[in-house]
Design a protein around this motif. Structure first.
Motif, short mmCIF file in Angstrom:
data_model
loop_
_atom_site.label_atom_id
_atom_site.label_comp_id
_atom_site.label_asym_id
_atom_site.label_seq_id
_atom_site.Cartn_x
_atom_site.Cartn_y
_atom_site.Cartn_z
N ASP A 46 -28.36 24.45 -5.31
CA ASP A 46 -27.25 25.10 -5.04
C ASP A 46 -27.37 25.88 -3.70
O ASP A 46 -28.57 26.11 -3.27
N ALA A 47 -26.29 25.97 -3.06
CA ALA A 47 -26.33 26.68 -1.88
C ALA A 47 -26.87 28.54 -2.02
O ALA A 47 -27.41 28.95 -1.21
N ARG A 48 -26.57 28.85 -3.23
CA ARG A 48 -27.12 30.37 -3.30
C ARG A 48 -28.59 30.23 -3.41
O ARG A 48 -29.36 31.34 -3.05
N GLY A 49 -29.08 29.38 -4.30
CA GLY A 49 -30.77 29.25 -4.40
C GLY A 49 -31.18 29.06 -3.07
O GLY A 49 -32.28 29.60 -2.75
N LEU A 50 -30.63 28.16 -2.18
CA LEU A 50 -31.04 27.86 -1.05
C LEU A 50 -30.98 29.09 0.12
O LEU A 50 -32.01 29.17 0.78
N ARG A 51 -30.00 29.79 -0.24
CA ARG A 51 -29.93 31.02 0.71
C ARG A 51 -31.03 32.08 0.43
O ARG A 51 -31.60 32.56 1.34
N ALA A 108 -24.40 23.71 5.22
CA ALA A 108 -24.84 24.63 6.04
C ALA A 108 -26.09 25.15 5.81
O ALA A 108 -27.03 25.52 6.67
N GLY A 109 -26.39 25.27 4.36
CA GLY A 109 -28.04 26.03 4.01
C GLY A 109 -28.84 25.04 4.53
O GLY A 109 -29.94 25.25 4.85
N LEU A 110 -28.83 23.61 4.26
CA LEU A 110 -29.60 22.57 4.81
C LEU A 110 -29.80 22.52 6.15
O LEU A 110 -30.99 22.51 6.74
N GLN A 111 -28.56 22.92 7.13
CA GLN A 111 -28.76 23.14 8.50
C GLN A 111 -29.67 24.42 9.06
O GLN A 111 -30.30 24.19 9.37
N ALA A 112 -29.17 25.27 8.19
CA ALA A 112 -30.03 26.38 8.41
C ALA A 112 -31.60 26.18 8.13
O ALA A 112 -32.57 26.75 8.93
N ALA A 113 -31.94 25.62 7.04
CA ALA A 113 -33.38 25.37 6.82
C ALA A 113 -33.88 24.42 7.97
O ALA A 113 -35.03 24.84 8.39
N LEU A 114 -33.33 23.45 8.35
CA LEU A 114 -33.78 22.65 9.55
C LEU A 114 -33.97 23.47 10.86
O LEU A 114 -35.02 23.35 11.46
N LEU A 119 -39.15 19.51 -6.12
CA LEU A 119 -38.34 18.59 -5.57
C LEU A 119 -37.08 19.14 -4.64
O LEU A 119 -35.86 18.88 -5.15
N LEU A 120 -37.50 20.29 -4.28
CA LEU A 120 -36.34 21.17 -3.59
C LEU A 120 -36.95 21.41 -2.38
O LEU A 120 -37.98 21.25 -2.00
N ILE A 121 -36.09 22.35 -1.56
CA ILE A 121 -36.30 23.10 -0.47
C ILE A 121 -37.00 24.19 -0.85
O ILE A 121 -36.28 25.18 -1.39
N GLU A 122 -38.29 24.34 -0.62
CA GLU A 122 -39.08 25.65 -0.91
C GLU A 122 -39.31 26.11 0.20
O GLU A 122 -39.21 25.80 1.41
N HIS A 148 -20.95 24.49 2.46
CA HIS A 148 -21.87 25.85 2.50
C HIS A 148 -23.34 25.23 2.09
O HIS A 148 -24.09 25.82 2.65
N LEU A 149 -23.41 24.32 1.06
CA LEU A 149 -24.75 23.77 0.83
C LEU A 149 -25.32 22.85 1.98
O LEU A 149 -26.36 22.95 2.31
#
Length: 699
Positions: A276-281, A220-226, A398-401, A217-218
């Protein structure tokens, strides 16, 4: 957090670590022994009974389980050649991952930019090396949770340091998915399906172990961000529908899909993650709402834009992004006719953000809509100052913002405030429009100095909006100087413009033809050359040099009559390209030059020549009433009563007709000039002429 291996759980969890009894994931086929750094091939059979097994990558002896929390420390001291090397390496790799995550967080907290950059770069290289070691093993379910976690940490840190996603991150995601498929023995033809096909294959398996779900799921979150950052919204919608178990397949609303997505919580003994995946969501939800709101604002879907932007403002929104959202909300509310609420959002944007350009520009638009000219000009002055100040931006996390997932401001976006020169132009032109000639003159001179500083300007229009082509800026500057009573400075500006265009004068006939057809861009639209002569003539009028003024007006007319449209079927505003002048503008230029020269003939007592120019201006531009009134006054002064009476009746009928708003607009310098030659008191002339008419005889 406990420093235990992945197998340090209950008995039932440990039973699922090795998919085949008696096999270790750290040994490759044909007697290869895996160490922490890679693969070391054994030359002789192991005394412990390790030997090659058909198609197996595990030892022939009884399985040795990963140590639990109590034996974690002891396992780190176990030699790699012992009976439990896999547990030792997994623990060491997991400890290395956790150490690198902590190092990245220390780098984030560092106030020294060089130290921060060095620590982050070292952590990135550490993740790269760790991932290389893990991928040196055959894919195995017991190692995959750690490998996918390291992959996610590596992608997160790399995208953060690069301030955006690249093709490399897509390849890292693809390799992680292929490793998962290897454990399912489904690799092969599915490699040709691309990332979307890989996700469809993996998330469609019902046999995936629960240990893989948090890391998947994490990822997948990075894939969604991309995909969000590259506007691949179709792929993103498909991924979210699949993550939600296709229960929302009928919905294509990204915000609804993101709210429905519920990543599993990480376990307390899981490897550390940077994000984590929830923060990225939550980051994805805010970025999607903001992007959607901006797009709806640009396309004019104001109610939907308001809803999306309010959703973004209520989400996980850093202060700089929140200021942008407030600015967009101010724009939306202003367009919806709610200026007071819009002003509150703009004030909040100015208080909360460090980039003041966009809210100040929007504030100037709001004050202009309210008719508060003083506040509008003050906002533009502050905008010019704000764009001249270099703000020290905060170091990114140093995160996906959210910022990483936002597009560059579109020229039609309320967040596009342009450059300092464009802001200076807005201020100067508004001062000229509202009659603040002295201020306009100073701002235009500052603007010209800014534009000409260091390089020769090119006569091409900048990307709209705002701003005309550079020659029109010269012309507007000259008009502002004339209106401010600085005729000599206006002549200097005009001479500067002509000196930069003298090379085009021999080519003028072809340039006029290109301008008429609209087939080429500036500088093949030379109407501003004749406009320069027109303004020079007016400057000489202000200086009292009548002969020079008439000469400049004649030069202007000579150029303008070369541009007489040959295509009679062409509409009045046929050439509306930026940097070109429409036929209407050419007609107005001709009329202005003829009226100006006619007024000089009147001043020198040559009414016959004045009459010719006024009559020709009426013929060239029938809708120009100022030309008709000047002609009427001249006919009356020359005692040509019959012609004057016929013209008076026509003008009297026109004044009683409802006035229609012009469907075209003129350049600002030309609008300013026409204000100088307008007839001072039309109604008085009509009334005086009416009283001089003989009374009708009663039959």
């Amino acid at each position: 957090m406990e420093e235990a291996g992945l197998g340090a759980a209950t008995g039932s969890r440990r039973e699922s670590i090795s998919p085949v009894k008696g096999e270790s994931p750290l040994l490759g086929p044909r007697g290869e022994q895996r160490s922490c750094g890679g693969v070391r091939k054994r030359r002789d059979p192991s005394p412990l009974g390790w030997g090659p097994r058909r198609g197996r990558a595990y030892p022939a002896t009884a399985p040795s389980r990963c140590p639990g929390p109590a034996s974690a420390t002891m396992s780190h001291q176990t030699p790699l050649g012992s009976s439990v090397p896999h547990a030792s390496c997994l623990d060491l790799w997991r400890e290395k991952n956790d150490q690198l995550v902590r190092q990245a967080k220390v780098a984030q907290d560092s106030r020294l930019s060089l130290r921060r950059q060095q620590l982050a770069q070292d952590a990135l290289e550490g993740f790269r090396g760790l991932l290389h070691s893990l991928r040196g093993l055959p894919a195995a379910v017991p190692v995959l949770p750690l490998e996918l976690t390291v992959t996610c940490n590596f992608i997160t840190l790399r995208a953060s340091l690069a301030q955006g996603f690249t093709e490399d991150q897509a390849q890292d995601i693809q390799q992680g998915l292929e490793r998962v498929l290897e454990t399912q023995e489904q690799l092969g033809p599915r490699l040709e399906c691309g990332l979307r096909g890989l996700w469809d294959s993996i998330l469609g398996y019902s046999s995936l172990l629960l240990e893989l779900l948090p890391a998947l799921h994490l990822l997948a979150g990075l894939q969604a961000a991309l995909w969000l950052s590259t506007d691949s919204l179709g792929d993103l919608t498909f991924l979210l529908q699949t993550l939600n178990g296709n229960q929302s397949e009928a919905s294509e609303n990204l915000l609804l899909l993101l709210k429905t997505w519920s990543p599993p919580a990480e376990e307390s003994d899981a490897p550390l993650t940077l994000q984590d995946a929830r923060g990225l969501r939550d980051v994805l939800l805010t970025a999607s709402a903001y992007r959607q709101g901006l797009q709806e604002l640009i396309t004019g879907s104001l109610p939907r834009a308001l809803s999306s932007l309010q959703e973004a403002a209520s989400g996980l929104c850093p202060r700089p992004v929140l200021a942008q959202v407030y600015t967009a909300l101010g724009t939306c509310l202003r367009k919806m006719g709610n200026p007071q609420r819009a002003l509150l959002y703009l004030v909040a944007a100015l208080k909360g953000g460090s980039t003041w350009g966009p809210p100040l520009l929007e504030a100037s638009r709001l004050y202009r809509q309210l008719g508060n000219t003083a506040a509008e000009l003050e906002s533009l002055e502050l905008l010019v100052e704000a764009l001249n100040v270099t703000h020290s931006s905060e170091a990114p996390q140093l995160l996906i913002e959210v910022e990483l997932l936002l597009p560059r401001p579109h020229p039609a976006s309320p967040l596009h405030c342009g450059t300092q020169s464009q802001a200076k132009y807005l201020l100067a032109s508004r001062c000229l429009e509202v009659g603040r000639a002295e201020d306009a003159a100073e701002h235009y001179l500052d603007l010209l100095a800014l534009m000409l500083d260091g390089s020769e300007p090119k006569f091409f229009p900048p990307p709209p909006p705002p701003g005309p082509c550079i020659p029109e800026v010269f012309l507007e500057a000259a008009a502002a100087l004339i209106q401010a009573g600085r005729a000599q400075d206006a002549l200097t500006v005009c001479e500067e413009l002509l000196s930069r265009t003298s090379s085009l004068l021999p080519k003028m006939p072809q340039l006029w033809e290109d301008a008429r057809k609209g087939t080429k861009e500036s500088p093949h639209c030379p109407s501003w050359v004749s406009a320069t002569y027109l303004l020079q003539g007016q400057a000489w009028v202000q200086l009292g040099a009548q002969k020079e003024a008439i000469s400049e007006f004649s030069r202007c007319l000579e150029l303008l009559f070369r541009a007489t449209p040959k295509d009679k079927e062409q509409g009045p505003a046929s050439s509306g390209k930026k940097g070109c002048v429409s036929d209407v503008a050419l007609q107005q230029l001709r009329a202005a030059a003829l009226i100006s020269r006619g007024l000089q003939w009147v001043a020198s007592g040559q009414d016959t020549k004045a009459l010719q120019d006024f009559l020709l201006s009426v013929q060239m531009c029938p809708g120009h009433q100022d030309a008709s009134f000047h002609l009427l006054q001249t006919l009356r002064r020359m005692d040509r009563r019959d012609e004057a009476t016929a013209l008076w009746w026509r003008l009297e009928a026109q004044t009683k007709l409802p006035q229609e708003n012009a469907a075209w607009s003129l350049p600002l310098y030309l609008e300013t000039y026409l204000g100088w030659i307008c007839f001072p008191d039309r109604e008085t002339l009509l009334e005086e002429f009416q009283t001089s008419l003989p009374e009708p005889c009663d039959l």
